[in-house]
Write a protein that holds these residues in place. Structure first.
Motif, PDB file in Angstrom:
ATOM      1  N   THR A  28     -28.816   5.176-102.885  1.00 25.98           N
ATOM      2  CA  THR A  28     -29.519   4.412-103.920  1.00 25.98           C
ATOM      3  C   THR A  28     -28.748   3.139-104.260  1.00 25.98           C
ATOM      4  O   THR A  28     -27.513   3.094-104.170  1.00 25.98           O
ATOM      5  CB  THR A  28     -29.713   5.254-105.182  1.00 25.98           C
ATOM      6  N   HIS A  29     -29.479   2.107-104.666  1.00 29.24           N
ATOM      7  CA  HIS A  29     -28.904   0.789-104.910  1.00 29.24           C
ATOM      8  C   HIS A  29     -28.095   0.775-106.207  1.00 29.24           C
ATOM      9  O   HIS A  29     -28.417   1.481-107.164  1.00 29.24           O
ATOM     10  CB  HIS A  29     -30.027  -0.238-105.000  1.00 29.24           C
ATOM     11  N   LEU A  30     -27.051  -0.033-106.222  1.00 37.78           N
ATOM     12  CA  LEU A  30     -26.266  -0.259-107.431  1.00 37.78           C
ATOM     13  C   LEU A  30     -26.586  -1.666-107.926  1.00 37.78           C
ATOM     14  O   LEU A  30     -26.257  -2.658-107.271  1.00 37.78           O
ATOM     15  CB  LEU A  30     -24.772  -0.117-107.135  1.00 37.78           C
ATOM     16  N   TYR A  44     -23.206  -2.128-114.314  1.00 35.90           N
ATOM     17  CA  TYR A  44     -23.900  -1.747-113.085  1.00 35.90           C
ATOM     18  C   TYR A  44     -24.745  -0.503-113.366  1.00 35.90           C
ATOM     19  O   TYR A  44     -24.302   0.415-114.072  1.00 35.90           O
ATOM     20  CB  TYR A  44     -22.901  -1.427-111.976  1.00 35.90           C
ATOM     21  N   LEU A  45     -25.952  -0.485-112.793  1.00 43.09           N
ATOM     22  CA  LEU A  45     -26.838   0.661-112.939  1.00 43.09           C
ATOM     23  C   LEU A  45     -27.177   1.219-111.558  1.00 43.09           C
ATOM     24  O   LEU A  45     -27.736   0.507-110.722  1.00 43.09           O
ATOM     25  CB  LEU A  45     -28.121   0.254-113.671  1.00 43.09           C
ATOM     26  N   GLN A 175     -19.591   2.091-103.537  1.00 43.82           N
ATOM     27  CA  GLN A 175     -20.384   0.880-103.753  1.00 43.82           C
ATOM     28  C   GLN A 175     -19.675  -0.146-104.638  1.00 43.82           C
ATOM     29  O   GLN A 175     -20.016  -1.327-104.602  1.00 43.82           O
ATOM     30  CB  GLN A 175     -21.736   1.255-104.373  1.00 43.82           C
ATOM     31  N   MET A 176     -18.712   0.300-105.394  1.00 42.83           N
ATOM     32  CA  MET A 176     -17.983  -0.614-106.290  1.00 42.83           C
ATOM     33  C   MET A 176     -16.800  -1.293-105.603  1.00 42.83           C
ATOM     34  O   MET A 176     -16.159  -2.173-106.197  1.00 42.83           O
ATOM     35  CB  MET A 176     -17.477   0.155-107.518  1.00 42.83           C
ATOM     36  N   PRO A 180     -15.479  -7.283-108.612  1.00 40.11           N
ATOM     37  CA  PRO A 180     -14.281  -7.823-109.262  1.00 40.11           C
ATOM     38  C   PRO A 180     -13.435  -6.753-109.960  1.00 40.11           C
ATOM     39  O   PRO A 180     -12.204  -6.849-109.984  1.00 40.11           O
ATOM     40  CB  PRO A 180     -14.851  -8.821-110.275  1.00 40.11           C
ATOM     41  N   HIS A 181     -14.100  -5.767-110.533  1.00 41.37           N
ATOM     42  CA  HIS A 181     -13.392  -4.649-111.173  1.00 41.37           C
ATOM     43  C   HIS A 181     -13.883  -3.362-110.512  1.00 41.37           C
ATOM     44  O   HIS A 181     -14.753  -2.662-111.043  1.00 41.37           O
ATOM     45  CB  HIS A 181     -13.659  -4.633-112.675  1.00 41.37           C
ATOM     46  N   PRO A 182     -13.341  -3.021-109.342  1.00 42.14           N
ATOM     47  CA  PRO A 182     -13.889  -1.921-108.529  1.00 42.14           C
ATOM     48  C   PRO A 182     -13.716  -0.536-109.140  1.00 42.14           C
ATOM     49  O   PRO A 182     -14.482   0.375-108.832  1.00 42.14           O
ATOM     50  CB  PRO A 182     -13.130  -2.041-107.211  1.00 42.14           C
TER      51      PRO A 182
END
Length: 361
Positions: A28-30, A44-45, A175-176, A180-182
């Motif tokens: 699923t998309h982030l 992020y959702l 996905q993260m 910038p802030h993984p």
């Protein structure tokens, strides 16, 4: 072929069918949410509405079927019974149809008509009862039919592999990686069974470098006992009313809700959930369900604190299902008025937050 051999052959075929369905599914998309007030922070959702059955519960249903199959609880003649407010039943009906099994959902009388139609679309049967009767009715049906009661509220936390295996927590962090802030400062989820919060909380602890830097927050709607249970640890706590936010909140403490893996809980009023859900449509250009509104309101509360403290970082939450399932309830002004909910103060609050980054009443 002996009866034992036939059962093993059917099980092998059933597992192949479910795993093939999983193999056809992409992750699923982030979605990154952009707002003017976001300075040094990001929201992020994870869009769980894009699963084949349209909700986060698709993951749970797959896991519950695999759990039942591999524990010898489901065979080729087993009727599947579940107590559900709708979304889990939709997803389980989908998997039951894949395997050619009878599926019966015991749902509260207030379950959205759109959800009933989806359960029936996948060949499921619906028994609508008073919320207080869903557990007893499901158990009675399972006993009468010699079927299997899936019991998501008990087995959600143990049916999913919290160590990895592409669970939702592992997917989020993968996905993260390029953001910038993984490593998120917060992950924010709501609780229905408690399975998602249990999976994420355990995954964080299993990976100490994540556990040290990411906190798990659980948001809870009106008429739910999880928030009070988190504070007081009274497992006998009950509510006389069912949750208005379908899919989350429970009138009793469920076995799958594990408070010790949760860092923080936030009570979100139903009016705030519905106002946020509607407000979010203007941000994303699409409708989301009520539990998404609960998630996002809680996430914005945490982001407002981060902005106030000049703290940088990321917050991850999720879109649980589509708002198209709630056109006759949460998106219906007449229904909102009947529920005596005043959305206006929260709508004003959210619009002010977009400009100022402050979430004040």
């Amino acid at each position: 072929m002996s009866q034992c051999t036939a059962k093993k052959a059917w099980l092998a075929k059933a597992l192949t069918i479910i795993n093939a369905d999983f193999n056809r599914s992409s992750d699923t998309h982030l979605i990154k949410v952009e707002l003017p007030c976001f300075v040094g922070v990001a929201l992020y959702l994870k869009d769980e509405s894009t699963h084949p059955t349209g909700s986060l519960k698709h993951r749970l249903a797959r896991s519950l079927f695999l759990y039942g199959l591999c524990n010898g609880l489901i065979n080729q003649d087993t009727a599947i019974i579940e107590s559900s407010s709708g979304s889990t039943a939709i997803s389980e009906a989908y998997f039951a149809r894949l395997l050619g099994l009878r599926f019966i959902a015991v749902v509260p009388l207030s379950t959205a008509a759109e959800k009933i139609k989806q359960i029936e679309f996948y060949g499921g049967e619906c028994h609508r009862v008073e919320p207080k009767d869903i557990y007893a009715k499901a158990l009675l049906l399972a006993d009468d039919l010699n079927g299997h009661y899936m019991d998501q509220f008990t087995y959600a936390e143990r049916a999913t592999d919290w160590r990895g295996n592409n669970n939702i927590a592992e997917s989020i962090f993968a996905q993260m990686e390029r953001e910038p802030h993984p490593i998120p400062t917060w992950i924010v989820v709501s609780a229905g069974t408690g399975g998602t919060s249990a999976t994420i909380g355990r995954y964080l602890r299993y990976n100490p470098e994540l556990h040290l830097n990411t906190q798990l927050a659980v948001v809870d709607p009106d008429n739910s006992v999880f928030f009070d249970y988190f504070k007081h640890r009274d497992a006998t706590a009950t509510s006389t009313k069912g949750s208005r936010i379908e899919g989350i909140g429970r009138p009793r403490v469920e076995p799958s809700f594990l408070p010790d893996v949760v860092d923080h809980m936030i009570h979100v009023p139903d009016a705030a959930s519905i106002a946020t859900m509607r407000w979010l449509e203007g941000i994303l250009g699409r409708k989301c369900g009520g539990s998404t509104g609960t998630n996002v309101y809680g996430a914005l509360m945490l982001i407002a604190d981060m902005l106030k403290n000049k703290q940088q970082g990321s917050v991850v939450s999720m879109i649980c299902d589509s708002g198209e399932r709630y056109l006759n309830s949460y998106y219906n002004d007449e229904w909102v008025a009947q529920q005596q909910l005043d959305l206006a103060p929260y709508t004003t609050q959210l619009n002010n937050f977009m400009r100022t980054g402050k979430l004040q009443n």
